[in-house]
Design an enzyme around this catalytic site. Structure first.
Site, short mmCIF file in Angstrom:
data_model
loop_
_atom_site.label_atom_id
_atom_site.label_comp_id
_atom_site.label_asym_id
_atom_site.label_seq_id
_atom_site.Cartn_x
_atom_site.Cartn_y
_atom_site.Cartn_z
N TYR A 52 94.88 68.63 -3.47
CA TYR A 52 95.30 67.27 -3.10
C TYR A 52 94.37 66.23 -3.73
O TYR A 52 93.14 66.34 -3.67
CB TYR A 52 95.29 67.09 -1.58
N HIS A 82 96.63 50.33 -4.48
CA HIS A 82 96.08 50.23 -3.13
C HIS A 82 95.30 48.94 -2.90
O HIS A 82 94.81 48.69 -1.80
CB HIS A 82 95.16 51.42 -2.86
N ASN A 194 88.58 56.63 -0.42
CA ASN A 194 88.58 57.34 0.87
C ASN A 194 87.20 57.17 1.48
O ASN A 194 86.19 57.51 0.85
CB ASN A 194 88.87 58.82 0.67
N TYR A 278 73.41 36.36 40.95
CA TYR A 278 73.40 37.57 40.13
C TYR A 278 73.02 37.32 38.67
O TYR A 278 72.41 38.16 38.02
CB TYR A 278 74.78 38.24 40.16
N ARG A 281 69.36 37.43 38.93
CA ARG A 281 68.80 38.61 39.59
C ARG A 281 69.19 39.91 38.87
O ARG A 281 68.44 40.89 38.87
CB ARG A 281 69.28 38.65 41.04
N PHE A 326 87.64 61.01 6.75
CA PHE A 326 87.81 59.57 6.52
C PHE A 326 88.26 58.83 7.77
O PHE A 326 88.32 57.60 7.77
CB PHE A 326 88.84 59.34 5.41
N GLU A 410 100.28 59.78 7.75
CA GLU A 410 99.11 59.24 8.47
C GLU A 410 99.63 58.66 9.79
O GLU A 410 99.81 57.46 9.94
CB GLU A 410 98.41 58.20 7.60
#
Length: 497
Positions: A52, A82, A194, A278, A281, A326, A410
């Site tokens: 791959y 991409h 990646n 608070y 404190r 990844f 994915e």
């Protein structure tokens, strides 16, 4: 001097390297690791194996075989297809952190990339040729594909880069430095895009900023307590030894040191007030919980920083393992946790600011003696409240969502890039919230004179007064907030005790 791929890098090391790139180098050992990995890829191809990303398509096209003479074009097409990020460019500093983190990961020698590509990335860092990377477009699963593609475009002579503070076409800047575009070999494009370096960069930058703001929040709380003339008893060591969380113990110890030697609080020791609200404190418990979240994030970020997060992982000349290193979930969850923790620091800070305005225990209402004619510090607290609420809306965990991508290949994504961006947005708002509390606290101390606070608080008061005078009558207080926020961003306050 740190060595890429060999030394264990902490987040502070990355900050030092981006400020002074000569603090890191590629050793001969690291180069051998990289070269061996590249040779393993070449052997896999020569043996006719189908792996791959080396000789197949990507994502849902993983079953499509690519011929040997098309492998280089495959990697080129991967990068340009991409590079689909949108939105404003991320800060140049973040882009630089991405590059340094990517160099370190590739230098471990499991990515099948050539030494020349790693060297080019290092040259770009050293010469301050930093890619322009859009802030949106990553789902944080198959790595930060879109932003990392934009990071890689300049290696091919494409895209844009920062040249100083200006954005220019890559080719123009490469020509200035006599650098030729690279041609990517087998797997190199995939190895470069990646990975989790986009969300990782936001985590590194956020860790660095949050560390300072956590320390500053303790200082602001101590200064407000001085102005309020509250009690230091909740910070006693004995109290926190019987509930021994690391963060709360640390904060209690810091608060004790911050208040040491105060004539102001000593004068108040025998008053008839039983206990404070608070937000005074419970400073150790609330600030401490946020410190615990910071420690959690630090552990996750530094593990990721020293990991190999691309795919497939080349383990030998016979095997490349296709897995999911990844996937960003391992740091997306801690980033969301830290975002909530940072928001809570702002939440409790705003409550302390509000208490200083109420006109109790010797302080005038709205912290000015002539309120009515003057609004005093009424409206800055509105700003603080608005920022606190904005931070609350940013606390929805991005990692709780997942939108399937890549035609279902994915089908679970981390959205960690959004987690990282939100984390830094919250920290930016927190700077302004703490600026407002520090401004209020300094004004409150005016009404405790001639009594003096502790030395470190007097030092902080003096620093504020170099930029912001005591408020007698209404003026443009917005300028005062910005002036103190600038002191915070420049880290002028001494928070080390």
């Amino acid at each position: 001097m740190k060595t890429y791929g060999v030394d264990y890098l902490q987040y502070e090391d990355i900050i030092k390297i981006i400020d002074a790139p000569e603090k890191a180098e590629m050793s001969a050992k690291a180069m051998l690791q990289v070269k061996k990995s590249q040779d393993n890829v070449k052997k896999i191809i020569a043996d006719g194996k189908t792996v791959y990303g080396i000789n197949t398509g990507f994502g849902p096209l993983c079953d499509t075989k690519i011929s040997d003479d098309e492998i280089s074009q495959l990697q080129h097409n991967l990068i340009i297809s991409h590079s689909v990020g949108v939105g404003k460019p991320i800060d140049k500093k973040l882009s630089k952190i991405m590059m340094v983190a990517k160099i370190h990961a590739l230098s471990k020698g499991f990515s099948g990339i050539s030494p020349q590509v790693v060297e080019r990335l290092q040259i770009m860092v050293e010469k301050d040729i930093i890619p322009v990377i859009p802030e949106q477009g990553s789902v944080g699963a198959s790595g930060d594909l879109a932003p990392l593609s934009h990071m890689v475009l300049p290696l091919l002579g494409l895209g844009k880069v920062w040249n100083g503070d200006q954005i220019e076409e890559t080719k123009t800047v490469l020509d200035q430095h006599n650098l030729e575009p690279l041609k990517l070999g087998p797997k190199e494009g995939l190895a470069l895009i990646n990975g989790t370096q986009f969300m990782l960069a936001h985590g590194v930058a956020g860790l660095d900023k949050m560390k300072y703001l956590l320390d500053l929040a303790d200082l602001a709380a101590a200064m407000s307590l001085e102005a309020y003339q509250g009690s230091a008893s909740p910070f006693k060591k004995e109290l926190h030894e019987i509930r021994p969380f690391e963060g709360s113990q640390k904060v209690a110890e810091r608060m004790t040191k911050l208040l040491k030697g105060s004539k102001n609080l000593k004068n108040h020791e025998n008053c008839d007030r039983v206990q404070d609200p608070y937000s005074f404190r419970c400073v150790p418990q609330v600030h401490g919980a946020s410190r615990n979240a910071w420690l959690h994030l630090k552990s996750a970020i530094e593990t990721e920083l020293n990991s190999v997060t691309d795919n497939p992982i080349v383990v030998s000349d016979e095997e490349a393992i296709s897995g999911g290193n990844f996937h960003g979930q391992l740091i997306a969850l801690p980033l969301d946790y830290a975002t909530l923790a940072a928001a809570e620091i702002g939440n409790i800070s705003d409550r302390r600011s509000y208490l200083l305005l109420e006109g109790k225990y010797g302080l005038p209402k709205l912290l000015v003696e002539s309120s009515g004619l003057n609004s005093g510090f009424m409206i800055p607290q509105y700003t603080s409240a608005a920022l606190v609420t904005e931070n609350k809306t940013l606390c929805f965990p991005a990692s709780a969502d997942s939108v399937p991508t890549s035609l279902g290949q994915e089908d679970h994504v981390s959205m960690g890039s959004i987690s990282g961006r939100k984390f830094n947005q919250v920290l930016g708002n927190l700077e302004n919230i703490l600026a407002i509390e520090l401004m209020f606290a300094a004004q409150g101390l005016e009404f405790r004179r001639p009594l003096k606070s502790s030395a470190i608080i007097e030092e902080a008061y003096d620093l504020i007064r170099t930029k912001v005078a005591k408020l007698e009558n209404d003026r443009e207080i917005g300028k005062d907030i910005l002036a103190i926020a600038d002191l915070i961003r420049e880290r002028k306050f001494n928070v080390n005790i």
